[in-house]
Design a protein around this motif. Structure first.
Motif, PDB file in Angstrom:
ATOM      1  N   ARG A  13       0.864  -1.405   0.054  1.00 26.29           N
ATOM      2  CA  ARG A  13      -0.067   0.021   0.011  1.00 26.29           C
ATOM      3  C   ARG A  13       0.851   1.202  -0.050  1.00 26.29           C
ATOM      4  O   ARG A  13       0.781   2.173  -0.793  1.00 26.29           O
ATOM      5  CB  ARG A  13      -1.028  -0.011   1.295  1.00 26.29           C
ATOM      6  N   ALA A  14       1.958   1.192   0.941  1.00 24.88           N
ATOM      7  CA  ALA A  14       2.872   2.482   1.101  1.00 24.88           C
ATOM      8  C   ALA A  14       3.523   2.519  -0.401  1.00 24.88           C
ATOM      9  O   ALA A  14       3.748   3.734  -0.871  1.00 24.88           O
ATOM     10  CB  ALA A  14       3.673   2.037   2.030  1.00 24.88           C
ATOM     11  N   ALA A  15       3.982   1.627  -0.876  1.00 25.34           N
ATOM     12  CA  ALA A  15       4.688   1.652  -2.378  1.00 25.34           C
ATOM     13  C   ALA A  15       3.628   2.325  -3.588  1.00 25.34           C
ATOM     14  O   ALA A  15       4.124   3.025  -4.170  1.00 25.34           O
ATOM     15  CB  ALA A  15       5.209   0.146  -2.656  1.00 25.34           C
ATOM     16  N   HIS A  16       2.457   1.796  -3.426  1.00 24.89           N
ATOM     17  CA  HIS A  16       1.298   2.296  -4.512  1.00 24.89           C
ATOM     18  C   HIS A  16       1.310   3.697  -4.167  1.00 24.89           C
ATOM     19  O   HIS A  16       0.866   4.581  -5.027  1.00 24.89           O
ATOM     20  CB  HIS A  16       0.092   1.369  -4.180  1.00 24.89           C
ATOM     21  N   ALA A  17       1.221   4.064  -2.856  1.00 27.89           N
ATOM     22  CA  ALA A  17       0.842   5.422  -2.641  1.00 27.89           C
ATOM     23  C   ALA A  17       1.899   6.497  -2.907  1.00 27.89           C
ATOM     24  O   ALA A  17       1.808   7.361  -3.559  1.00 27.89           O
ATOM     25  CB  ALA A  17       0.509   5.802  -0.963  1.00 27.89           C
ATOM     26  N   MET A  18       3.263   5.670  -2.945  1.00 27.98           N
ATOM     27  CA  MET A  18       4.490   6.610  -3.226  1.00 27.98           C
ATOM     28  C   MET A  18       4.452   6.827  -4.865  1.00 27.98           C
ATOM     29  O   MET A  18       4.768   8.027  -5.440  1.00 27.98           O
ATOM     30  CB  MET A  18       5.642   5.873  -3.012  1.00 27.98           C
ATOM     31  N   LEU A  19       4.104   5.781  -5.430  1.00 27.23           N
ATOM     32  CA  LEU A  19       3.897   5.930  -6.845  1.00 27.23           C
ATOM     33  C   LEU A  19       2.969   6.971  -7.375  1.00 27.23           C
ATOM     34  O   LEU A  19       3.161   7.750  -8.170  1.00 27.23           O
ATOM     35  CB  LEU A  19       3.561   4.311  -7.507  1.00 27.23           C
ATOM     36  N   ASP A  20       1.861   6.799  -6.820  1.00 25.27           N
ATOM     37  CA  ASP A  20       0.756   7.812  -7.004  1.00 25.27           C
ATOM     38  C   ASP A  20       1.357   9.459  -6.700  1.00 25.27           C
ATOM     39  O   ASP A  20       1.035  10.198  -7.602  1.00 25.27           O
ATOM     40  CB  ASP A  20      -0.429   7.541  -6.184  1.00 25.27           C
ATOM     41  N   ALA A  21       1.829   9.446  -5.644  1.00 25.01           N
ATOM     42  CA  ALA A  21       2.532  10.877  -5.571  1.00 25.01           C
ATOM     43  C   ALA A  21       3.574  11.106  -6.525  1.00 25.01           C
ATOM     44  O   ALA A  21       3.403  12.468  -6.819  1.00 25.01           O
ATOM     45  CB  ALA A  21       3.229  10.779  -3.877  1.00 25.01           C
ATOM     46  N   ALA A  22       4.299  10.382  -6.906  1.00 25.03           N
ATOM     47  CA  ALA A  22       5.053  10.625  -8.046  1.00 25.03           C
ATOM     48  C   ALA A  22       4.350  10.970  -9.287  1.00 25.03           C
ATOM     49  O   ALA A  22       4.779  12.010  -9.845  1.00 25.03           O
ATOM     50  CB  ALA A  22       6.194   9.314  -8.269  1.00 25.03           C
ATOM     51  N   LEU A  23       3.662  10.185  -9.610  1.00 26.13           N
ATOM     52  CA  LEU A  23       2.606  10.404 -10.811  1.00 26.13           C
ATOM     53  C   LEU A  23       1.955  11.761 -10.690  1.00 26.13           C
ATOM     54  O   LEU A  23       1.839  12.502 -11.620  1.00 26.13           O
ATOM     55  CB  LEU A  23       1.779   9.351 -10.912  1.00 26.13           C
ATOM     56  N   LYS A  25       2.865  14.535  -9.121  1.00 30.07           N
ATOM     57  CA  LYS A  25       3.834  15.651  -9.305  1.00 30.07           C
ATOM     58  C   LYS A  25       4.011  15.680 -10.876  1.00 30.07           C
ATOM     59  O   LYS A  25       4.023  16.790 -11.084  1.00 30.07           O
ATOM     60  CB  LYS A  25       4.944  15.216  -8.536  1.00 30.07           C
ATOM     61  N   LEU A  26       3.995  14.636 -11.638  1.00 27.61           N
ATOM     62  CA  LEU A  26       4.496  14.712 -12.816  1.00 27.61           C
ATOM     63  C   LEU A  26       3.118  15.075 -13.748  1.00 27.61           C
ATOM     64  O   LEU A  26       3.275  15.761 -14.943  1.00 27.61           O
ATOM     65  CB  LEU A  26       5.223  13.201 -13.313  1.00 27.61           C
ATOM     66  N   GLY A  87      13.064  15.167 -18.130  1.00 31.23           N
ATOM     67  CA  GLY A  87      12.914  13.890 -17.663  1.00 31.23           C
ATOM     68  C   GLY A  87      11.532  13.471 -18.118  1.00 31.23           C
ATOM     69  O   GLY A  87      10.847  14.096 -18.822  1.00 31.23           O
ATOM     70  N   ALA A  88      11.006  12.092 -17.985  1.00 29.40           N
ATOM     71  CA  ALA A  88       9.706  11.856 -18.389  1.00 29.40           C
ATOM     72  C   ALA A  88       9.056  10.839 -17.379  1.00 29.40           C
ATOM     73  O   ALA A  88       9.818  10.025 -16.728  1.00 29.40           O
ATOM     74  CB  ALA A  88       9.816  11.022 -19.599  1.00 29.40           C
ATOM     75  N   PRO A  89       7.798  10.691 -17.163  1.00 31.31           N
ATOM     76  CA  PRO A  89       7.185   9.868 -16.146  1.00 31.31           C
ATOM     77  C   PRO A  89       7.402   8.531 -16.685  1.00 31.31           C
ATOM     78  O   PRO A  89       7.452   7.756 -15.593  1.00 31.31           O
ATOM     79  CB  PRO A  89       5.825  10.157 -16.576  1.00 31.31           C
TER      80      PRO A  89
END
Ligand SMILES: *Cc1c(COP(=O)(O)O)cnc(C)c1O
Length: 467
Positions: A13-23, A25-26, A87-89
């Protein structure tokens, strides 16, 4: 006890949430400030003792997410400073695969050397170097330059000779990484001759020829010419064909620093001036600049594979290869550069080129060149602004002009205030002794309208200092 999560579901869950935060931002890269300085309170918070106990995946996720706003700002379409790629997503995907595999790409028999060799071949094709060229994916052009010049040095000294007599030649516009490589490789900075440029800031080939001959007559040993494809100040491209001819007649190694400019060979607007890339003995360029791969990734290409290998391949017993098994494989990166342990950097370059394809990257490069020309036209149209250098590629150097006040001071103020307001980031340089606002466009997100917003801000800030 291991370092694997005790509660895999919670970590997931934490990893998915981190990915969401990164996405997030981009996806919102266009919004908000370009650069946000790290607040004092945050600096204080980040100054902490060596952590003894740990924290949960969720807690470290939140710590990481808190840092996302405080980067350089190069993901924003109005980031024009230095030469930074945006950079790129898509890079996130390759970074995840790389993180999960955690390979050491220094050698041995696994998929990383296969991918890396493919990237080297593609890089050769993109620049017109022979497909049989040797190469290595590295952190950037600085490292690539060191590897190239070490190879050139060893070739120059292979039949004896004194390193103290070696001399190299480059233009006054050359990047500081060349001088650093000269220092590191034991030539001494003074062994690098900085040849004057013509009005277009390209190396004066005739002055170069004279410098080489004068050194020969003085008993010194000229060994390398370093041409620039896209000089850092204002984007000048040396006459690479003329330099290649000279290197050929004088039997010198021909190295090209193409950090950002070499990438323009895939486009249509500058490729005619880049045909000489194909004649280099060695070429250094970056994927993380104009090609938009996430930091960091650059490459060195070397025409003579045996020379490249001879400069670095000295494996001790504990790194001996074998015919079969994991210690097999004939491409060991450690034989081509100074690093042993290294990441699978080539993977993100490979994924990026596959996902986006060369035609799209080429279009972006051509558009950036057109944008630099458009910016030049905006500057020329304004009676408050003046151009300080030609625009041969993607860099535009200009300044605000006014009747009162010191122009250098006013323009310095404009650069700082643009950054602090968060409206745009440019860097600065000096052109013929004058302070210049320097706009570099290596950004796939920049629109023509961003340049208009930027110019309005320059005029507004300049006007406010002009009372
Ligand atoms: C950026 C740059 C370099 C240095 O490259 P890094 O990737 O930062 O090491 C060298 N030469 C030129 C012309 C550059 O623009």
């Amino acid at each position: 006890m291991t370092l694997d999560p005790k509660d895999p579901e919670a970590f997931r869950r934490a990893a998915h949430a981190m990915l969401d935060a990164a996405l997030d931002k981009l996806e919102n890269a266009r919004e908000g400030r370009v650069w946000t300085p790290v607040p004092e309170s945050e600096k204080t918070r980040l100054d902490m003792p060596l952590p003894q106990g740990g924290m949960s995946g969720e807690d470290i996720r939140s710590e990481l997410a808190a840092l996302l706003s405080y980067g350089v700002g190069n993901t924003h379409p109005r980031f024009f400073g230095w030469v930074h790629g945006a950079g790129a997503p898509s890079g996130l995907l390759a970074d995840m695969a790389m993180g999960a595999m955690n390979v050491n790409a220094g050698g041995r028999n696994h998929v990383a050397p296969i991918i890396e060799q493919q990237v080297i071949k593609w890089a050769a094709e993109m620049t017109g170097m022979p497909k049989t060229s040797s190469g290595l994916v590295v952190s950037g052009t600085s490292m690539a330059t060191i590897i190239a010049l070490k190879t050139a040095r060893d070739q120059a000294l292979k039949n004896g000779g004194d390193i103290k007599t070696l001399r190299g030649y480059t233009s006054e516009q050359t990047h500081s990484c060349v001088e650093r490589a000269f220092d590191l490789l034991g030539f001494g900075k003074e062994s690098l001759r900085k040849v004057p440029c013509n009005d277009a800031f390209e190396i004066d080939a005739e002055a170069l020829r004279r410098a080489v001959h004068a050194d020969r007559v003085a008993g010194l040993a000229p060994f390398v010419i370093i041409g620039t494809a896209g000089a850092v100040n204002m984007g000048a491209i040396d006459d690479l064909e003329a330099l290649a001819d000279l290197a050929q007649t004088d039997r010198l190694w021909f190295h090209i620093d193409g950090a950002f400019g070499a990438a323009a060979n895939i486009g249509t607007l500058a490729c005619e001036r880049l045909t000489g890339l194909s004649r280099a003995d060695s070429l250094a360029f970056d994927f993380h600049k104009w090609l938009q791969v996430n930091y960091d990734a650059g490459i060195v290409l070397i025409r003579d594979k045996a020379a490249h290998r001879a400069a670095f391949a000295q494996r001790p017993d504990y790194l001996r290869g074998s015919e079969q098994g994991l210690a097999g494989g004939d491409f060991w990166a450690v034989d081509y550069g100074p690093e042993l342990s290294r990441s699978f950097r080539a993977l993100k370059v490979w994924a990026h080129l596959r996902q986006h394809g060369i035609s799209k990257l080429a279009e972006i490069i051509d558009r950036n060149i057109e944008q630099a020309k458009y910016l030049e036209s905006l500057v020329k149209r304004s009676d408050k602004l003046e151009m300080l250098a030609p625009v041969p590629l993607n860099i535009c150097c200009f300044r605000y002009i006014s009747d009162g006040g010191d122009l250098d001071d006013i323009n310095q103020e404009i650069v700082i205030q643009l950054q602090e307001e968060g409206v745009a980031v440019t860097s600065s340089t000096r052109i013929n002794g004058q302070f210049a606002i320097r706009v570099n466009i290596t950004n796939h997100r920049t629109l023509m309208s961003d340049l208009e917003v930027f110019i309005e801000a320059v005029e507004r800030i300049g006007g406010s200092h002009n009372r």
